[in-house]
Design a protein around this motif. Structure first.
Motif, PDB file in Angstrom:
ATOM      1  N   LEU A 110       0.827  -1.206   0.000  1.00  0.00           N
ATOM      2  CA  LEU A 110       0.000   0.000   0.000  1.00  0.00           C
ATOM      3  C   LEU A 110       0.865   1.262   0.000  1.00  0.00           C
ATOM      4  O   LEU A 110       2.060   1.213   0.318  1.00  0.00           O
ATOM      5  CB  LEU A 110      -0.914  -0.006   1.229  1.00  0.00           C
ATOM      6  N   ASP A 111       0.246   2.384  -0.327  1.00  0.00           N
ATOM      7  CA  ASP A 111       0.940   3.672  -0.374  1.00  0.00           C
ATOM      8  C   ASP A 111       0.899   4.291   1.023  1.00  0.00           C
ATOM      9  O   ASP A 111      -0.111   4.872   1.424  1.00  0.00           O
ATOM     10  CB  ASP A 111       0.255   4.591  -1.389  1.00  0.00           C
TER      11      ASP A 111
ATOM     12  N   ARG B 286      -5.436   6.966  -0.284  1.00  0.00           N
ATOM     13  CA  ARG B 286      -5.471   6.050  -1.429  1.00  0.00           C
ATOM     14  C   ARG B 286      -5.965   4.665  -1.043  1.00  0.00           C
ATOM     15  O   ARG B 286      -6.492   3.931  -1.887  1.00  0.00           O
ATOM     16  CB  ARG B 286      -4.089   5.935  -2.075  1.00  0.00           C
ATOM     17  N   CYS B 287      -5.820   4.302   0.237  1.00  0.00           N
ATOM     18  CA  CYS B 287      -6.311   2.995   0.690  1.00  0.00           C
ATOM     19  C   CYS B 287      -7.824   2.898   0.535  1.00  0.00           C
ATOM     20  O   CYS B 287      -8.373   1.807   0.328  1.00  0.00           O
ATOM     21  CB  CYS B 287      -5.926   2.754   2.146  1.00  0.00           C
TER      22      CYS B 287
ATOM     23  N   VAL C  23      -7.605  -4.519  -0.850  1.00  0.00           N
ATOM     24  CA  VAL C  23      -6.597  -3.518  -1.215  1.00  0.00           C
ATOM     25  C   VAL C  23      -7.016  -2.843  -2.509  1.00  0.00           C
ATOM     26  O   VAL C  23      -7.733  -3.420  -3.326  1.00  0.00           O
ATOM     27  CB  VAL C  23      -5.199  -4.156  -1.386  1.00  0.00           C
ATOM     28  N   PRO C  24      -6.592  -1.587  -2.724  1.00  0.00           N
ATOM     29  CA  PRO C  24      -6.921  -0.927  -3.999  1.00  0.00           C
ATOM     30  C   PRO C  24      -6.208  -1.595  -5.161  1.00  0.00           C
ATOM     31  O   PRO C  24      -5.065  -2.049  -5.027  1.00  0.00           O
ATOM     32  CB  PRO C  24      -6.435   0.511  -3.790  1.00  0.00           C
TER      33      PRO C  24
ATOM     34  N   ASP D 285      -5.093  -0.177  -7.789  1.00  0.00           N
ATOM     35  CA  ASP D 285      -3.963   0.690  -8.143  1.00  0.00           C
ATOM     36  C   ASP D 285      -3.188   1.018  -6.872  1.00  0.00           C
ATOM     37  O   ASP D 285      -3.602   1.848  -6.060  1.00  0.00           O
ATOM     38  CB  ASP D 285      -4.478   1.970  -8.805  1.00  0.00           C
ATOM     39  N   ARG D 286      -2.069   0.353  -6.661  1.00  0.00           N
ATOM     40  CA  ARG D 286      -1.245   0.542  -5.464  1.00  0.00           C
ATOM     41  C   ARG D 286       0.216   0.337  -5.853  1.00  0.00           C
ATOM     42  O   ARG D 286       0.503  -0.291  -6.884  1.00  0.00           O
ATOM     43  CB  ARG D 286      -1.650  -0.425  -4.353  1.00  0.00           C
TER      44      ARG D 286
END
Length: 446
Positions: free
Chosen positions: A228-229, A235-236, A413-414, A416-417
């Protein structure tokens, strides 16, 4: 277990040959420079490392004049090496040796990475959008990241119900999570540190619900190993609308869940002290001499899948093994969170000689024990011992048992990570030589 061709790809073979060539080059530079101080460079560098590690040991494990002497030695040793290089005009020799050896290590690492059998990673499962997500948020976690990144407002805009903790009234987050499930939540999530994450994750696993990690804590190692970011916790929340699901393991220490690590011994003793939160370094320095060498200093024994590990000063049990550091900075990450194994790291350093051995040999040192296990039982000569669970200071009755629930946790989770940075393998020169000349060696995928 699989058989991998050490010849690997053409690029892997070329990198292995370059690694061997660079290693030989460093020896050639040393031999050529013997008359011009090449041996002095190696000897001074080695002695500097040994004396610096001895100084650090005295500084940590002693008090008074010995601590002062240790601090001076740890500082003076590397400076003395630089002075020797400057005085004798050995900069070019030292630089050539460092460049050759650094190139050798870099090429060896790249060759081994290319030749390593790829471990089959479970594919992420496309996730449906939750209808009633419930998120617990700690406004003080991570220095106020919840407010700074507008997490409450963004989560509510996405249809989540947010339970905001009151910093002045400590709450039972597991009870809050169970209440949310009773009210119909089909996803549980947490914006907070790893200790809070683990408590709510256990409730999610118990009810078979997906779990959302919002990395609003100070370190968030669990989030890092999920890819994750950590720089932008907002963003999560993208996982609520465009997410995918991962199955990962969940640790258990005598009935309490953990997502990262359980620490016993020196670190666990230090974090128990109330003054630790306000003065971490000062508290540690004040306690270390007694914890390491004092009369009656605590020592731990453990049974690691039936193998005895005795008289350890510190013991770290992790949810899946961490990669160990080597000369290229590898470490601090778990390559996988779904191997179904505990990582075990034991430390026993009794004197300056063992401290120097640890500094020089690293994971090969006799003071460091590295294992994997499915069950770890920790005992001591007291009825209760301090334990740090995901950084939270606790006391638990002995024996303390650590186990793992493989694949128990559904993590959302997204899509895009950033993703997980998988550490490269340790440098094994026998394998590098095999690679360079196309031999075959049986290996185990990592």
């Amino acid at each position: 277990m699989g058989e991998a061709s050490s010849g690997g790809s053409g690029a892997g073979r070329l990198l292995a040959r370059l690694a061997v060539l660079a290693a030989v080059g460093s020896l050639v530079v040393l031999v050529i420079a013997l008359g011009d101080g090449g041996l002095v460079v190696v000897t001074a560098g080695f002695l500097g490392l040994v004396l610096c590690s001895v100084g650090v040991w005295w500084f940590v494990a002693r008090r008074g004049a010995a601590r002062l002497l240790g601090g001076l030695l740890a500082t003076a040793a590397p400076l003395a090496v630089l002075v020797v290089f400057a005085h004798d005009g050995l900069w070019l020799t030292a630089l050539a040796l460092c460049l050759c050896w650094g190139t050798a290590l870099a090429c060896a690492r790249a060759a081994l990475r290319r030749s390593r059998p790829e471990r089959s990673r479970p594919a992420a499962i496309p996730a449906t959008r939750p209808k009633q997500p419930a998120l617990i948020m700690n406004p003080q976690s991570g220095g106020g990241k919840v407010g700074r990144f507008g997490l409450v407002e963004r989560a509510e805009d996405l249809g989540a119900r947010v339970v905001l903790l009151d910093p002045s009234a400590p709450a039972d987050v597991a009870a809050l999570a169970r209440a949310a499930v009773a009210e119909g939540a089909d996803l549980l999530g947490v914006a907070g540190g790893d200790g809070t994450q683990a408590l709510v994750a256990a409730v999610a696993a118990q009810h078979g619900l997906p779990f959302l990690v919002i990395c609003a804590g100070t370190r968030n190692h669990f989030a890092m190993d999920l890819g994750l970011d950590r720089s932008d916790p907002s963003r999560c929340l993208d996982a609520l609308t465009d997410g995918e699901e991962l199955r990962v393991d969940l640790g258990d220490v005598s009935g309490r869940p953990f997502v990262n690590t359980v620490s016993f011994g020196v670190y666990a003793d230090v974090v128990q002290r109330p003054e630790y939160r306000d003065d971490k370094a000062g508290t540690a320095l004040a306690l270390m001499p007694d914890l390491l060498l004092g009369e009656g200093a605590p020592r731990l024994d453990a049974q690691v899948d039936g193998t005895a590990l005795s008289a350890q000063q510190a013991l770290l049990v992790s949810n899946n093994p961490y990669a160990l550091p080597d000369g290229l900075g590898r470490g601090g990450r778990r390559p996988h969170l779904d191997d179904g194994l505990l990582g075990v790291l034991g430390v026993r350093v009794e004197d300056a000689a063992q401290a120097a051995d640890l500094a020089v040999r690293g994971p090969q040192s006799t003071g460091l024990t590295v294992m994997t296990a499915q069950r770890v039982e920790v005992t001591a000569d007291t009825d209760e011992i301090p334990v740090a669970v995901d950084g939270e200071a606790l006391r638990m009755p002995t024996p303390v048992v650590c186990t793992l629930h493989p694949g128990a946790l559904r993590v959302l989770v997204p899509r895009d990570r950033p993703g997980v940075v998988v550490p490269g393998p340790p440098v094994d020169w026998r394998r590098v030589i095999d690679l360079a000349w196309g031999r075959t060696r049986r290996t185990t995928p990592s």
